[in-house]
Design a protein around this motif. Structure first.
Motif, PDB file in Angstrom:
ATOM      1  N   UNK A 116       0.841  -1.197   0.000  1.00 19.62           N
ATOM      2  CA  UNK A 116       0.000   0.000   0.000  1.00 19.62           C
ATOM      3  C   UNK A 116       0.876   1.247   0.000  1.00 19.62           C
ATOM      4  N   UNK A 117       0.303   2.330  -0.572  1.00 17.80           N
ATOM      5  CA  UNK A 117       1.088   3.553  -0.742  1.00 17.80           C
ATOM      6  C   UNK A 117       0.799   4.565   0.361  1.00 17.80           C
ATOM      7  N   UNK A 118       1.849   5.233   0.790  1.00 19.81           N
ATOM      8  CA  UNK A 118       1.731   6.289   1.810  1.00 19.81           C
ATOM      9  C   UNK A 118       2.537   7.489   1.341  1.00 19.81           C
ATOM     10  N   UNK A 119       1.992   8.675   1.540  1.00 19.99           N
ATOM     11  CA  UNK A 119       2.750   9.894   1.237  1.00 19.99           C
ATOM     12  C   UNK A 119       3.272  10.466   2.545  1.00 19.99           C
ATOM     13  N   UNK A 120       4.593  10.650   2.610  1.00 29.02           N
ATOM     14  CA  UNK A 120       5.215  11.210   3.809  1.00 29.02           C
ATOM     15  C   UNK A 120       5.893  12.509   3.390  1.00 29.02           C
ATOM     16  N   UNK A 121       5.455  13.611   4.005  1.00 23.00           N
ATOM     17  CA  UNK A 121       6.004  14.919   3.646  1.00 23.00           C
ATOM     18  C   UNK A 121       6.817  15.466   4.814  1.00 23.00           C
ATOM     19  N   UNK A 122       7.872  16.183   4.461  1.00 24.03           N
ATOM     20  CA  UNK A 122       8.722  16.768   5.505  1.00 24.03           C
ATOM     21  C   UNK A 122       9.123  18.183   5.116  1.00 24.03           C
ATOM     22  N   UNK A 123       9.165  19.073   6.109  1.00 21.18           N
ATOM     23  CA  UNK A 123       9.837  20.355   5.920  1.00 21.18           C
ATOM     24  C   UNK A 123      11.322  20.056   6.082  1.00 21.18           C
ATOM     25  N   UNK A 124      12.137  20.580   5.159  1.00 22.45           N
ATOM     26  CA  UNK A 124      13.581  20.347   5.238  1.00 22.45           C
ATOM     27  C   UNK A 124      14.290  21.690   5.065  1.00 22.45           C
ATOM     28  N   UNK A 125      15.270  21.977   5.945  1.00 27.17           N
ATOM     29  CA  UNK A 125      15.942  23.289   5.865  1.00 27.17           C
ATOM     30  C   UNK A 125      17.375  23.174   5.363  1.00 27.17           C
ATOM     31  N   UNK A 126      17.662  22.085   4.665  1.00 28.70           N
ATOM     32  CA  UNK A 126      19.027  21.855   4.195  1.00 28.70           C
ATOM     33  C   UNK A 126      19.659  20.742   5.013  1.00 28.70           C
ATOM     34  N   UNK A 127      19.568  20.861   6.352  1.00 25.79           N
ATOM     35  CA  UNK A 127      20.181  19.818   7.202  1.00 25.79           C
ATOM     36  C   UNK A 127      19.202  19.212   8.204  1.00 25.79           C
ATOM     37  N   UNK A 128      18.234  20.003   8.686  1.00 28.51           N
ATOM     38  CA  UNK A 128      17.245  19.483   9.645  1.00 28.51           C
ATOM     39  C   UNK A 128      15.937  19.202   8.907  1.00 28.51           C
ATOM     40  N   UNK A 129      15.149  18.264   9.446  1.00 29.39           N
ATOM     41  CA  UNK A 129      13.837  18.020   8.848  1.00 29.39           C
ATOM     42  C   UNK A 129      12.795  17.876   9.944  1.00 29.39           C
ATOM     43  N   UNK A 130      11.544  18.103   9.564  1.00 32.00           N
ATOM     44  CA  UNK A 130      10.436  17.912  10.495  1.00 32.00           C
ATOM     45  C   UNK A 130       9.295  17.266   9.709  1.00 32.00           C
ATOM     46  N   UNK A 131       8.879  16.087  10.168  1.00 32.86           N
ATOM     47  CA  UNK A 131       7.876  15.318   9.418  1.00 32.86           C
ATOM     48  C   UNK A 131       6.468  15.862   9.644  1.00 32.86           C
TER      49      UNK A 131
END
Ligand code: AMP
Ligand code: GLY
Length: 445
Positions: free
Chosen positions: A215-230
């Protein structure tokens, strides 16, 4: 908002919002004009830091100042942002301008821009690059081979496992993927992509890959170059008709979060996919700043997560379900992404359930009529409407249809059953000629 001394005198001291007095509001420009961009604008409007919002192009239902600039008018958008210094940030949402290097161009002109530069957006605009990247950094994905020569691709599909998935390398409006169930279909697919150039130059090179199941899931993250937040996970529904029948579309609805995707799977995806991707882009010399979208395939027994695709942006229609769950200020997040300070924010999400259903023009994704009057919008209650293909009626004060995906109705609630009921009850109030929508968005929840 300016408050004079006189006005301050009339307000009890404990009711003065110091933020409003001391902080000037920022105007922003949002590039794009669909439901995703409306959801971004709607979320930005919750911020008390935002002034006017311009759209390039925007649409008549979004509540922005429409500039008349196409999202791909890189020079026009740059000139507009430069000549409006009160615009403090330009947010680039769609794939095409990112691939065209709009963010690079804006930054060179001294404009603060949200979105990845062209070199980082390559994770989306070249599937061959994305696959090689995943191989270089050990990120799990389907086995594949890349071809620039049609004869070599034909020789490969003579011997490869069937079904096989064929992908045009470049951007193809989400349509350049063929799942071939027979060898004959695979040969025809190679011809379509590489010889007939059905997807234009996107087909100059081709990726052939193993067909994954699950099954398919979309996972999005904010990324600032080195840090990310899901962000919370989401699932979209790509086929036009109920029961996942009919043609592939840009998306007919979505929900968030995806309940099947457990905490353990999230940890697995972070460790094997998200972190290696963010770190890998630094090593590539193209740190990713913006929203990174991981299209994941999860094995039915939840034992394995593999990457189907990267997108270098918010997904559509997933964003219309995900962003309404955001409790923090989106403008603060965009700033932290640009400044590389995402690790200083504690981003909060609601644990409500979210669902959105697209109302489309009859015939979509093929040909459809435009200009049909949309009625009943004033009766919507307890749900949000995010507009996509709409414009102002020339001789009435209503909106008329102006695209395949016309709008989507979104609702949140403590449980999916209530959210679905709220969305579908409101859909029943909206009418336009030949309107169709899927009745089974989130049906399996
Ligand atoms: P993509 O643009 O690469 O995500 O492909 C679009 C859609 O095609 C995906 O969301 C999947 O539904 C399907 N797809 C892509 N690659 C594969 C694969 N290797 N196996 C099975 N389905 C796939
Ligand atoms: N919903 C898939 C995409 O935005 O590409």
């Amino acid at each position: 908002m300016k408050i004079t001394k006189q006005q301050i005198g009339k307000v009890p001291q404990n009711r003065i919002d110091m933020k409003n007095i001391t902080q000037a509001k920022d105007d922003v420009l949002v590039v794009g004009g669909g439901g995703r961009e409306h959801a971004i604008v709607w979320t930005l409007k919750k911020s008390d830091r935002i002034g006017k919002i311009y759209g390039a192009p925007g649409n008549a239902g979004m509540g922005v100042i429409e500039t008349g600039l196409a999202a791909t008018d890189v020079d026009g958008i740059t000139a507009f942002a430069v000549s409006h210094p009160e615009i403090k940030m330009t947010i680039v949402a769609p794939d095409d301008p990112l691939a065209m290097g709009l963010v690079d161009k804006l930054e060179s002109a001294g404009v603060r821009a949200f979105g990845p530069k062209r070199a980082a957006a390559k994770l989306e605009w070249s599937k061959a690059y994305a696959k090689d990247f995943m191989t270089r950094y050990g990120i799990p994905t389907a086995e594949f081979a890349t071809f620039t020569d049609a004869a070599a691709a034909h020789a490969y599909v003579d011997k490869c496992g069937i079904p096989v998935v064929l992908k045009a390398d470049g951007l193809a409006l989400g349509k350049g993927v063929l799942i071939c169930e027979t060898r004959e279909a695979a040969h025809a697919g190679v011809d379509e992509i590489m010889t007939d150039k059905k997807f234009g130059n996107a087909g100059s090179s081709l990726v052939a890959e193993q067909c994954l199941t699950g099954y398919e899931v979309s996972l999005l993250a904010f990324v600032d170059g080195k840090n990310y937040s899901l962000m919370p996970t989401s699932c979209d529904h790509k086929r036009a008709l109920d029961g996942d029948k009919g043609l592939n579309t840009g998306g007919m609805g979505a929900y968030s979060p995806c309940p099947k995707f457990t905490r353990e799977l999230l940890a697995l995806a972070e460790r094997t996919v998200v972190k290696p991707t963010v770190d890998g882009m630094i090593k590539e010399g193209a740190p990713f700043k913006g929203v990174l979208y991981f299209g994941l395939m999860v094995k039915a027994d939840n034992s394995e997560v593999k990457v189907l695709e990267y997108n270098a942006r918010f997904g559509d229609p997933e964003t219309q379900s995900v962003l309404p769950l955001l409790e923090s200020d989106l403008y603060d997040i965009f700033e932290a992404v640009i400044d590389g300070t995402l690790d200083s924010l504690d981003i909060k999400w609601s644990d409500e359930k979210s669902i959105n259903v697209v109302l489309a023009s009859g015939g979509y994704p093929l040909s459809y009529k435009k200009g049909c009057v949309i009625d009943g919008l004033e009766n919507v209650d307890g749900a949000n409407v995010f507009f996509a293909g709409v414009k102002k009626c020339a001789d009435c004060d209503k909106l008329v249809t102006n695209g395949g995906r016309v709008l989507c109705v979104h609702a949140t609630a403590h449980d999916f059953a209530t959210a679905k009921r709220k969305a579908y009850d409101n859909i029943a109030k909206i009418t336009f000629e030949d309107c169709f929508y899927r009745k089974d968005i989130g049906a399996k929840l």
